[in-house]
Every structure is written in structure tokens, then in C-alpha cells.
Scaffold this motif. Structure first.
Motif, PDB file in Angstrom:
ATOM      1  N   PRO A  50     -34.896  -0.632  87.679  1.00  0.00           N
ATOM      2  CA  PRO A  50     -35.456  -1.467  86.602  1.00  0.00           C
ATOM      3  C   PRO A  50     -35.832  -0.661  85.362  1.00  0.00           C
ATOM      4  N   ALA A  51     -36.193   0.588  85.549  1.00  0.00           N
ATOM      5  CA  ALA A  51     -36.574   1.428  84.398  1.00  0.00           C
ATOM      6  C   ALA A  51     -35.373   1.737  83.508  1.00  0.00           C
ATOM      7  N   ALA A  52     -34.155   1.555  84.039  1.00  0.00           N
ATOM      8  CA  ALA A  52     -32.952   1.867  83.271  1.00  0.00           C
ATOM      9  C   ALA A  52     -32.383   0.642  82.551  1.00  0.00           C
ATOM     10  N   VAL A  53     -32.973  -0.530  82.760  1.00  0.00           N
ATOM     11  CA  VAL A  53     -32.453  -1.761  82.158  1.00  0.00           C
ATOM     12  C   VAL A  53     -32.886  -1.860  80.698  1.00  0.00           C
ATOM     13  N   VAL A  54     -31.976  -2.294  79.840  1.00  0.00           N
ATOM     14  CA  VAL A  54     -32.296  -2.525  78.428  1.00  0.00           C
ATOM     15  C   VAL A  54     -31.714  -3.873  77.996  1.00  0.00           C
ATOM     16  N   ILE A  55     -32.320  -4.476  77.002  1.00  0.00           N
ATOM     17  CA  ILE A  55     -31.825  -5.725  76.432  1.00  0.00           C
ATOM     18  C   ILE A  55     -30.419  -5.486  75.880  1.00  0.00           C
ATOM     19  N   GLY A  56     -29.517  -6.408  76.165  1.00  0.00           N
ATOM     20  CA  GLY A  56     -28.150  -6.312  75.669  1.00  0.00           C
ATOM     21  C   GLY A  56     -27.213  -5.563  76.612  1.00  0.00           C
ATOM     22  N   GLN A  57     -27.754  -5.046  77.700  1.00  0.00           N
ATOM     23  CA  GLN A  57     -26.933  -4.282  78.638  1.00  0.00           C
ATOM     24  C   GLN A  57     -25.957  -5.197  79.370  1.00  0.00           C
ATOM     25  N   ALA A  58     -24.759  -4.692  79.627  1.00  0.00           N
ATOM     26  CA  ALA A  58     -23.730  -5.462  80.335  1.00  0.00           C
ATOM     27  C   ALA A  58     -24.076  -5.563  81.823  1.00  0.00           C
ATOM     28  N   VAL A  59     -23.835  -6.743  82.386  1.00  0.00           N
ATOM     29  CA  VAL A  59     -24.084  -6.992  83.803  1.00  0.00           C
ATOM     30  C   VAL A  59     -22.900  -7.760  84.390  1.00  0.00           C
ATOM     31  N   ARG A  60     -22.830  -7.732  85.707  1.00  0.00           N
ATOM     32  CA  ARG A  60     -21.836  -8.551  86.413  1.00  0.00           C
ATOM     33  C   ARG A  60     -22.517  -9.209  87.597  1.00  0.00           C
ATOM     34  N   VAL A  61     -21.970 -10.323  88.006  1.00  0.00           N
ATOM     35  CA  VAL A  61     -22.573 -11.095  89.086  1.00  0.00           C
ATOM     36  C   VAL A  61     -22.286 -10.449  90.436  1.00  0.00           C
ATOM     37  N   VAL A  62     -23.256 -10.535  91.314  1.00  0.00           N
ATOM     38  CA  VAL A  62     -23.113 -10.197  92.728  1.00  0.00           C
ATOM     39  C   VAL A  62     -23.755 -11.351  93.494  1.00  0.00           C
ATOM     40  N   PHE A  63     -23.365 -11.528  94.725  1.00  0.00           N
ATOM     41  CA  PHE A  63     -23.899 -12.651  95.499  1.00  0.00           C
ATOM     42  C   PHE A  63     -24.679 -12.117  96.691  1.00  0.00           C
ATOM     43  N   LYS A  64     -25.902 -12.598  96.825  1.00  0.00           N
ATOM     44  CA  LYS A  64     -26.787 -12.139  97.896  1.00  0.00           C
ATOM     45  C   LYS A  64     -27.111 -13.317  98.805  1.00  0.00           C
ATOM     46  N   PRO A  65     -27.150 -13.065 100.130  1.00  0.00           N
ATOM     47  CA  PRO A  65     -27.510 -14.155 101.051  1.00  0.00           C
ATOM     48  C   PRO A  65     -28.956 -14.581 100.834  1.00  0.00           C
ATOM     49  N   SER A  66     -29.219 -15.852 101.091  1.00  0.00           N
ATOM     50  CA  SER A  66     -30.581 -16.375 100.943  1.00  0.00           C
ATOM     51  C   SER A  66     -31.069 -16.928 102.271  1.00  0.00           C
ATOM     52  N   ASP A  67     -32.360 -17.179 102.352  1.00  0.00           N
ATOM     53  CA  ASP A  67     -32.928 -17.785 103.556  1.00  0.00           C
ATOM     54  C   ASP A  67     -32.425 -19.214 103.738  1.00  0.00           C
ATOM     55  N   GLY A  68     -31.992 -19.845 102.645  1.00  0.00           N
ATOM     56  CA  GLY A  68     -31.522 -21.221 102.710  1.00  0.00           C
ATOM     57  C   GLY A  68     -30.095 -21.364 103.230  1.00  0.00           C
ATOM     58  N   GLY A  69     -29.428 -20.252 103.483  1.00  0.00           N
ATOM     59  CA  GLY A  69     -28.094 -20.321 104.062  1.00  0.00           C
ATOM     60  C   GLY A  69     -26.956 -20.058 103.105  1.00  0.00           C
ATOM     61  N   HIS A  70     -27.141 -20.319 101.823  1.00  0.00           N
ATOM     62  CA  HIS A  70     -26.081 -20.067 100.845  1.00  0.00           C
ATOM     63  C   HIS A  70     -26.337 -18.745 100.133  1.00  0.00           C
ATOM     64  N   HIS A  71     -25.266 -18.186  99.612  1.00  0.00           N
ATOM     65  CA  HIS A  71     -25.398 -17.002  98.784  1.00  0.00           C
ATOM     66  C   HIS A  71     -25.899 -17.417  97.398  1.00  0.00           C
ATOM     67  N   VAL A  72     -26.631 -16.507  96.764  1.00  0.00           N
ATOM     68  CA  VAL A  72     -27.238 -16.785  95.462  1.00  0.00           C
ATOM     69  C   VAL A  72     -26.684 -15.789  94.449  1.00  0.00           C
ATOM     70  N   PRO A  73     -26.228 -16.279  93.286  1.00  0.00           N
ATOM     71  CA  PRO A  73     -25.749 -15.340  92.265  1.00  0.00           C
ATOM     72  C   PRO A  73     -26.907 -14.564  91.640  1.00  0.00           C
ATOM     73  N   MET A  74     -26.754 -13.253  91.640  1.00  0.00           N
ATOM     74  CA  MET A  74     -27.681 -12.345  90.975  1.00  0.00           C
ATOM     75  C   MET A  74     -26.828 -11.389  90.154  1.00  0.00           C
ATOM     76  N   PHE A  75     -27.460 -10.497  89.428  1.00  0.00           N
ATOM     77  CA  PHE A  75     -26.695  -9.624  88.538  1.00  0.00           C
ATOM     78  C   PHE A  75     -27.084  -8.171  88.726  1.00  0.00           C
ATOM     79  N   THR A  76     -26.110  -7.307  88.473  1.00  0.00           N
ATOM     80  CA  THR A  76     -26.353  -5.871  88.504  1.00  0.00           C
ATOM     81  C   THR A  76     -25.769  -5.243  87.250  1.00  0.00           C
ATOM     82  N   ILE A  77     -26.315  -4.110  86.900  1.00  0.00           N
ATOM     83  CA  ILE A  77     -25.865  -3.401  85.708  1.00  0.00           C
ATOM     84  C   ILE A  77     -24.432  -2.890  85.914  1.00  0.00           C
ATOM     85  N   VAL A  78     -23.621  -2.997  84.877  1.00  0.00           N
ATOM     86  CA  VAL A  78     -22.234  -2.515  84.944  1.00  0.00           C
ATOM     87  C   VAL A  78     -22.208  -1.034  84.656  1.00  0.00           C
TER      88      VAL A  78
END
Length: 118
Positions: free
Chosen positions: A90-118
Motif C-alpha cells: 500500500p505504501a507504493a500505491v499512487v493516484i493514477g497508477q495502472a492496475v489490472r483486475v484479479v479475482f479473489k474467492p469470497s465467503d459468499g461462494g463467488h469470486h470478487v474482482p479486485m485490483f493489483t498494481i501493474v
């Protein structure tokens, strides 16, 4: 889960990010819903997003192992959505930084879209 969002969650389980586009006004929107929030038309369609975007804003809460980072990410398609930034310092994140989606499993059974730094 609302029946109208089932295609969204099914796609997320398959590693695809869907957004909605209004056929009447051409605007895209997220979260997924049948009625366009821009013109209130019910003539909407699913659009597969590229899964890339930039950080519009973010905030890290908590400390140590319990820390997590919420972010508003503006997708390449132009719509902004709230999600989590994961698998990054988190200390390396800046406004305007490029990200891409990743999908993480959830307790509800479906995967949830989240993002990681490119």
C-alpha cells in the motif's frame, strides 16, 4: 444476489469482468443493474471490460496483517468502481497508477474482482 446480476458473478468466477452499457445513451455503468443510472432506460447489455484501469483514489485501513486498501479504480472503459487493491505494498500505491483486475474467492461462494498494481 439479485437474478439480474447472475451473469456478472458467473463471469467473475470465470475470471472475466463484466460491466453494463446502455444501448439508449451509450454510457457504461457499474455496479451491474438492468436500469441505466444515466437515462433510466432498461435497454442495457453486458460488456466484457478489459480489466485494466488506473487508481482514482485509495485509502489503507488497519495495521499489519489486518490492513487492507480500498480504492476507486477508473476502468479503461471510463466507469469508476470501488474495490480493493491486493497483492501490493500500500505504501507504493499512487493516484493514477495502472492496475489490472484479479479475482479473489469470497465467503459468499463467488469470486470478487479486485485490483493489483501493474
Amino acid at each position: 444476489m439479485l437474478p439480474e446480476t447472475l451473469p456478472y458473478w458467473t463471469a467473475a468466477d470465470e475470471g472475466r469482468l463484466l460491466i453494463k452499457r446502455c444501448k439508449a445513451c451509450g454510457e457504461v455503468h457499474h455496479y451491474p443493474r438492468d436500469i441505466c443510472p444515466h437515462c433510466l432506460s432498461a435497454d442495457t447489455e453486458w460488456l466484457q471490460a478489459a480489466g485494466t484501469g488506473t487508481v482514482y483514489s485509495f485509502s489503507t485501513m488497519g495495521k499489519g496483517e489486518a490492513a487492507y486498501t480500498l480504492a476507486f479504480v477508473t476502468l479503461t472503459e471510463g466507469v469508476t468502481l470501488m474495490s480493493n487493491l491486493v497483492d501490493c505494498d500500500p505504501a507504493a500505491v499512487v493516484i493514477g497508477q495502472a492496475v489490472r483486475v484479479v479475482f479473489k474467492p469470497s465467503d459468499g461462494g463467488h469470486h470478487v474482482p479486485m485490483f493489483t498494481i501493474v
